[in-house]
Write an enzyme that holds these catalytic residues in place. Structure first.
Site, short mmCIF file in Angstrom:
data_model
loop_
_atom_site.label_atom_id
_atom_site.label_comp_id
_atom_site.label_asym_id
_atom_site.label_seq_id
_atom_site.Cartn_x
_atom_site.Cartn_y
_atom_site.Cartn_z
N HIS A 117 -2.32 -2.52 11.03
CA HIS A 117 -1.28 -3.36 10.53
C HIS A 117 0.04 -3.13 11.10
O HIS A 117 0.84 -4.25 11.61
CB HIS A 117 -1.14 -3.31 9.05
CG HIS A 117 -2.20 -4.06 8.28
ND1 HIS A 117 -2.19 -5.13 7.75
CD2 HIS A 117 -3.48 -3.85 8.23
CE1 HIS A 117 -3.32 -5.83 7.16
NE2 HIS A 117 -4.25 -4.72 7.43
N SER B 286 0.79 -1.22 0.16
CA SER B 286 0.13 0.00 -0.04
C SER B 286 0.83 1.23 0.12
O SER B 286 2.07 1.21 0.35
CB SER B 286 -1.03 -0.14 1.30
OG SER B 286 -1.84 1.01 1.24
N GLU C 44 8.12 -1.02 2.02
CA GLU C 44 6.98 -0.47 1.20
C GLU C 44 7.36 -0.43 -0.14
O GLU C 44 8.01 0.36 -0.52
CB GLU C 44 6.56 0.84 1.92
CG GLU C 44 6.26 0.80 3.20
CD GLU C 44 5.56 2.16 3.79
OE1 GLU C 44 5.90 3.28 3.35
OE2 GLU C 44 5.46 2.17 4.96
#
EC number: 2.7.1.156
Length: 178
Positions: free
Chosen positions: A51, A35, A63
């Protein structure tokens, strides 16, 4: 220790928590978050925070949407990828929603690159993805594109991994190899 696994489920089905439990005894884990942050969307940011808060402090978070590169790293550390549905959405954001043929070809090339990297990795990897096959056919073209693309991606990943799990109401059920 787990080899490769796919954990499927609907929204708030417990799939991420279960996937994390599969690697709970692994020590170090590379958590690949697909994300992106959305400061203009407080609800999304809250989901990301939940999360993050669940992850053990000794896990490393990466990420990225370059899953192929992460799978190709010569690193024996187990990896958890959460989630393929968000990853696919980000790929589709690159011009695919209007079903542009060139954009869809780019998306398919990224998926193929990812699947080839998955086939070549020796790392333990757990993937999380949304199960879209139990829902109604979406009313919009974009919704149908997403559901169709994610359904196909999930089938391809399921065929490539050792284990497949389905989470419903917080209960994980083995589907393949578990």
């Amino acid at each position: 220790m787990i080899g490769t696994a796919l954990v499927l489920g609907g929204t708030r089905s417990g799939k991420s928590t279960f996937a994390e439990s599969l690697l709970a005894t692994a020590g170090r884990v590379t958590y690949v978050a697909t994300s992106e942050q959305r400061p203009d969307d407080p609800e999304w940011e809250e989901r990301l925070a939940l999360h993050r808060a669940r992850r053990p402090a000794h896990w490393t978070t990466v990420e990225t949407i370059d899953l192929a590169a992460e799978l190709r790293r010569e690193d024996p550390t187990p990896m958890l990828v959460d989630c393929l549905g968000v990853w696919l959405t980000r790929l589709l954001d690159d011009g695919c929603w209007d079903r542009d043929a060139t954009a869809l070809a780019r998306c398919e090339a990224r998926i193929t690159e990812f699947l080839e990297a998955l086939a070549g990795t020796s790392r333990p990897v757990v993937f999380v993805s949304n199960e879209v096959g139990l829902s109604v056919v979406p009313a919009t073209s974009a919704g149908r594109l997403f559901a169709d693309q994610l359904g196909r991606l999930n089938m391809r990943v399921a065929a490539a991994v050792d284990q497949v799990w389905l989470c419903v109401a917080g209960i994980p059920m083995p589907i393949k190899g578990a």
